[in-house]
Each structure stands twice: as structure tokens, then as C-alpha cells.
Write a protein that holds these residues in place. Structure first.
Motif, short mmCIF file in Angstrom:
data_model
loop_
_atom_site.label_atom_id
_atom_site.label_comp_id
_atom_site.label_asym_id
_atom_site.label_seq_id
_atom_site.Cartn_x
_atom_site.Cartn_y
_atom_site.Cartn_z
N LEU A 276 -28.06 -5.58 -37.90
CA LEU A 276 -27.69 -5.77 -36.50
C LEU A 276 -26.48 -4.89 -36.18
CD1 LEU A 276 -27.72 -9.70 -36.31
CD2 LEU A 276 -29.57 -8.14 -35.63
N LEU A 277 -26.43 -4.41 -34.96
CA LEU A 277 -25.24 -3.75 -34.44
C LEU A 277 -24.65 -4.65 -33.37
CD1 LEU A 277 -23.40 -1.22 -34.31
CD2 LEU A 277 -24.90 -0.36 -32.49
N THR A 278 -23.38 -4.97 -33.50
CA THR A 278 -22.75 -5.85 -32.52
C THR A 278 -21.50 -5.19 -31.95
OG1 THR A 278 -21.92 -8.10 -32.14
CG2 THR A 278 -21.36 -7.08 -34.24
N SER A 279 -21.20 -5.53 -30.71
CA SER A 279 -19.98 -5.02 -30.08
C SER A 279 -19.30 -6.16 -29.34
CB SER A 279 -20.28 -3.87 -29.11
OG SER A 279 -20.88 -4.36 -27.93
N VAL A 280 -18.00 -6.00 -29.15
CA VAL A 280 -17.23 -6.93 -28.33
C VAL A 280 -16.27 -6.11 -27.48
CG1 VAL A 280 -15.56 -7.34 -30.21
CG2 VAL A 280 -15.71 -8.94 -28.30
N GLY A 281 -16.28 -6.39 -26.19
CA GLY A 281 -15.39 -5.72 -25.26
C GLY A 281 -14.44 -6.71 -24.62
N TYR A 282 -13.15 -6.38 -24.64
CA TYR A 282 -12.12 -7.20 -24.03
C TYR A 282 -11.57 -6.47 -22.81
CZ TYR A 282 -11.93 -9.79 -28.49
OH TYR A 282 -12.23 -10.54 -29.60
N ALA A 283 -11.40 -7.18 -21.70
CA ALA A 283 -10.85 -6.59 -20.49
C ALA A 283 -9.91 -7.59 -19.83
CB ALA A 283 -11.95 -6.19 -19.52
N VAL A 284 -8.75 -7.12 -19.38
CA VAL A 284 -7.81 -7.95 -18.64
C VAL A 284 -7.69 -7.44 -17.22
CG1 VAL A 284 -6.48 -8.83 -20.58
CG2 VAL A 284 -5.86 -6.64 -19.58
N ASP A 285 -7.51 -8.37 -16.28
CA ASP A 285 -7.22 -8.02 -14.90
C ASP A 285 -6.41 -9.15 -14.29
OD1 ASP A 285 -9.00 -10.06 -14.25
OD2 ASP A 285 -10.64 -8.69 -13.76
N ASP A 286 -6.27 -9.15 -12.96
CA ASP A 286 -5.40 -10.15 -12.34
C ASP A 286 -6.01 -11.55 -12.35
OD1 ASP A 286 -7.38 -9.70 -10.49
OD2 ASP A 286 -6.03 -9.12 -8.86
N THR A 287 -7.28 -11.70 -12.78
CA THR A 287 -7.88 -13.03 -12.89
C THR A 287 -7.83 -13.59 -14.30
OG1 THR A 287 -10.12 -12.21 -13.35
CG2 THR A 287 -9.49 -12.43 -11.03
N GLY A 288 -7.54 -12.73 -15.29
CA GLY A 288 -7.48 -13.22 -16.66
C GLY A 288 -8.14 -12.27 -17.63
N THR B 212 -17.00 -9.50 -23.51
CA THR B 212 -18.43 -9.23 -23.44
C THR B 212 -18.96 -8.91 -24.83
OG1 THR B 212 -18.15 -8.31 -21.21
CG2 THR B 212 -20.21 -7.79 -22.36
N HIS B 213 -20.01 -9.61 -25.24
CA HIS B 213 -20.62 -9.44 -26.55
C HIS B 213 -22.01 -8.84 -26.41
CE1 HIS B 213 -17.66 -11.98 -28.72
NE2 HIS B 213 -17.64 -12.67 -27.59
N THR B 214 -22.35 -7.91 -27.29
CA THR B 214 -23.73 -7.44 -27.41
C THR B 214 -24.15 -7.52 -28.86
OG1 THR B 214 -23.27 -5.10 -27.81
CG2 THR B 214 -23.36 -5.80 -25.51
N VAL B 215 -25.43 -7.77 -29.07
CA VAL B 215 -26.03 -7.75 -30.39
C VAL B 215 -27.36 -7.01 -30.27
CG1 VAL B 215 -26.90 -9.09 -32.35
CG2 VAL B 215 -24.96 -9.95 -31.02
N GLU B 216 -27.57 -5.99 -31.11
CA GLU B 216 -28.80 -5.19 -31.09
C GLU B 216 -29.48 -5.29 -32.45
OE1 GLU B 216 -30.30 -0.54 -30.52
OE2 GLU B 216 -28.17 -1.06 -30.39
N ASN B 217 -30.78 -5.51 -32.43
CA ASN B 217 -31.57 -5.57 -33.66
C ASN B 217 -31.96 -4.15 -34.06
OD1 ASN B 217 -33.45 -5.90 -35.69
ND2 ASN B 217 -34.58 -7.53 -34.67
N LEU B 218 -31.39 -3.67 -35.16
CA LEU B 218 -31.69 -2.33 -35.66
C LEU B 218 -32.83 -2.32 -36.66
CD1 LEU B 218 -28.08 -0.92 -36.26
CD2 LEU B 218 -29.50 -0.75 -34.20
N ILE C 180 -26.88 -9.69 -24.54
CA ILE C 180 -25.52 -9.56 -24.01
C ILE C 180 -25.10 -10.88 -23.38
CG2 ILE C 180 -26.37 -8.64 -21.81
CD1 ILE C 180 -23.84 -6.90 -21.71
N ALA C 181 -23.84 -11.25 -23.55
CA ALA C 181 -23.30 -12.47 -22.94
C ALA C 181 -21.79 -12.34 -22.82
CB ALA C 181 -23.67 -13.72 -23.75
N ARG C 182 -21.21 -13.18 -21.93
CA ARG C 182 -19.78 -13.09 -21.65
C ARG C 182 -19.13 -14.47 -21.70
NH1 ARG C 182 -18.56 -11.70 -16.14
NH2 ARG C 182 -20.12 -13.33 -15.80
#
Length: 308
Positions: free
Chosen positions: A125-137, A141-147, A300-302
Motif C-alpha cells: 500500500l502507498l499511504t499519504s497524510v496531509g496537514y493544513a492549518v488555517d483560521d478555522t483550525g 487528509t489521508h489517502t491509501v492506494e493499493n499497489l 481518501i478521508a479527512r
């Protein structure tokens, strides 16, 4: 002489206005999240491993697998027993992996990691995680791909310890958007009976229950958005006595939440982990709420944190 690398690897800071987060290279863990200098997760020094799994990404399964054993299409699998005292495999395969940064801007960072085919986990599996900050908090975001060449089930969870600013944990009120509880045995914390509806004092967790005197290492199910929520998000909250605090929101696929009350979080004492999960403990054996990815498919999910 080179500068020593801290136990959690390089540190990736992201900032937007008053919001700031720090993510670690090892485990892609959320180590800091604060707004105007007010902490909204329990933190720890960069030179020590995350206490109690703080901030960890739990993939390709959250929580426990009994004896580390499960079957993929009838083929027995044996995972390493990473919780040896209870003879379980726990919290996936990437907690101590160095993740690769593929994007790092002022307010965002994205990291990738590979789950290679290995004993106990035959599909890469290939997985990623993205973190983002803004004025709301904070948004994660997570992704998982079946390789691989065959379909595989998996689950995902995260292990933050939300914090209502400077308030003592025992003075805070926890509210969960959950409707059931999963009974577990006392020795191994594995499911002992099917989920049941909240009953007695447990029902107070739906409306808000003070954490003083509450001891939990418990999975709750039926986590769902409120019927009148326009965003259709699952929302759990931790609130201080003044009515301020932090909301942990998640996509509806995070239909489970593990709550763990730590007695000795370093520098803090009592702390509470609120862990959104896509499936319950030992789901690789029960099959409950597992996600199945076909070859080449991406999921993908958040989730996120919103101070209030």
C-alpha cells in the motif's frame, strides 16, 4: 560531526495566522497544534518517542489484532506482536517509519510512506497524510492506494490527545457523537461481546460528561453526524469549564472512536486520547467496517481539529 537527529526525526512546522502545527518525520505524527500559543493537543519533546502513541497515524489497521493473526482470502497471516505483554499486534505498521515529505509550504505539509508486502501483510500500500492549518483550525487528509495485484481490506485511525487549552483534563467535559460501546476483556482489551447501546451513565457521554474519575480505554461505535449538521461530519468535543475547548471532527467513515484516559502523560499527568477509527479493535478478524481496496484503487478521508 553531524548534528544528532531527534528520536522523531525532522520536524515540519506549518503556520497560518495564529495557527501553528508541527509534524514529525518519524510516524508523520502531529506533535504540536496551537492557536495564539494556546495548545489544543498534548505535546512532547522532539527527542523522545511519542508517549502513548500521541499523534500517530494508525495504518493499515488501528487498535489491536488478536495474536497478530488474521486471514486474507483464507491465507493465514502472522503479524509481529508489537504489544507483546498482551500478545497482540497494535496500531498498524508505520508508527516508527520515516515518512517522505512530498510537499511543504507555509501552511501545509504532505508526507508519503510505503507499506511494503511483508510477513503478515502481503499486499503493498502507498499511504499519504496531509496537514493544513488555517483560521478555522487543522485539517488532516489521508489517502491509501493499493499497489498490489489483489484486493485487500484495511482500516485507518489516528491517535491525537486533544487539549482544551490550559484547563486540567479532569475539569473538562467530553462529548462523543457515538451511540454504542464495544465490550472488551480486561486482560487483552480485545472484543469479548458484540457492540451494545450506551446504557446508564454511559449515555451522558452523548451530551457531555466530566472526565474527573472517568477511566477509559474503550471503543465506541455508531459515531455519526447529527441529523441537522449541514456538513455531515462526526463531531466529538472536549470543553473546559468556561465553555471553550476543541472539536475533533471527522468524515462519516470514521464511525468508531477509541477513548483512552492516560494517567501519566509526561509533563501533564491526566490526558485524554480521542482516536477516530474507521473500524473497531480486531477488525481484521471480525471484518467489521473494514474497507476493501481493489488493485489500483485509492481511498481518501479527512478529520481535523477546531478550537472554539
Amino acid at each position: 560531526m553531524h548534528d544528532p537527529v531527534p528520536a522523531t526525526g525532522r520536524q515540519f512546522e506549518i503556520v497560518s495566522g495564529a495557527a501553528r502545527a508541527v509534524v514529525t518525520e518519524v510516524g508523520a505524527a502531529l506533535r504540536v497544534f496551537e492557536v495564539d500559543g494556546v495548545p489544543h493537543v498534548e505535546s512532547y519533546p522532539a527527542d523522545r518517542l511519542p508517549p502513548g502513541g500521541a499523534g500517530a497515524v494508525l495504518v493499515p489497521w488501528p487498535n489491536r489484532v488478536a495474536d497478530g493473526r488474521w486471514n486474507l482470502e483464507g491465507e493465514p497471516q502472522q503479524l509481529a506482536l508489537t504489544e507483546p505483554a498482551r500478545h497482540n499486534a497494535i496500531h498498524g505498521l508505520l508508527r516508527h517509519t520515516a515518512w517522505t515529505v512530498v510537499e511543504h509550504a507555509d501552511s501545509t505539509v504532505v508526507l508519503h510512506a510505503m507499506v511494503p508486502a511483508q510477513p503478515g501483510w502481503p499486499v503493498p500500500l502507498l499511504t499519504s497524510v496531509g496537514y493544513a492549518v488555517d483560521d478555522t483550525g487543522l485539517t488532516v487528509t489521508h489517502t491509501v492506494e493499493n499497489l498490489g495485484a489483489r484486493a485487500t481490506p484495511f482500516g485507518l485511525g489516528v491517535h491525537p490527545y486533544p487539549r482544551a487549552g490550559g484547563a486540567a483534563t479532569d475539569d473538562c467535559t467530553l462529548r462523543l457523537a457515538a451511540s454504542s460501546i464495544l465490550p472488551v476483556d480486561a486482560d487483552r482489551l480485545l472484543p469479548s461481546r458484540p457492540p451494545r447501546s450506551l446504557a446508564g451513565d454511559e449515555v451522558e457521554l452523548r451530551t457531555g460528561r466530566r472526565l474527573a474519575g472517568l477511566l477509559l480505554d474503550t471503543a465506541f461505535g455508531g459515531a455519526a453526524p447529527a441529523p441537522d449538521d449541514p456538513a455531515q461530519l462526526v463531531r466529538h468535543t472536549l470543553t473546559d469549564p468556561s465553555g471553550h475547548g476543541v472539536e475533533l471532527w471527522a468524515d462519516p467513515v470514521f464511525g468508531w472512536v477509541q477513548v483512552y484516559t492516560a494517567e501519566d502523560f509526561p509533563g501533564r499527568g491526566r490526558a485524554v486520547a480521542i482516536e477516530p477509527m474507521t473500524c473497531p479493535p480486531d477488525a481484521l478478524n471480525s471484518g467489521t467496517d473494514l474497507i476493501t481496496l481493489a488493485p489500483g484503487e485509492t481511498w481518501i478521508a479527512r478529520w481535523g481539529l477546531r478550537p472554539f
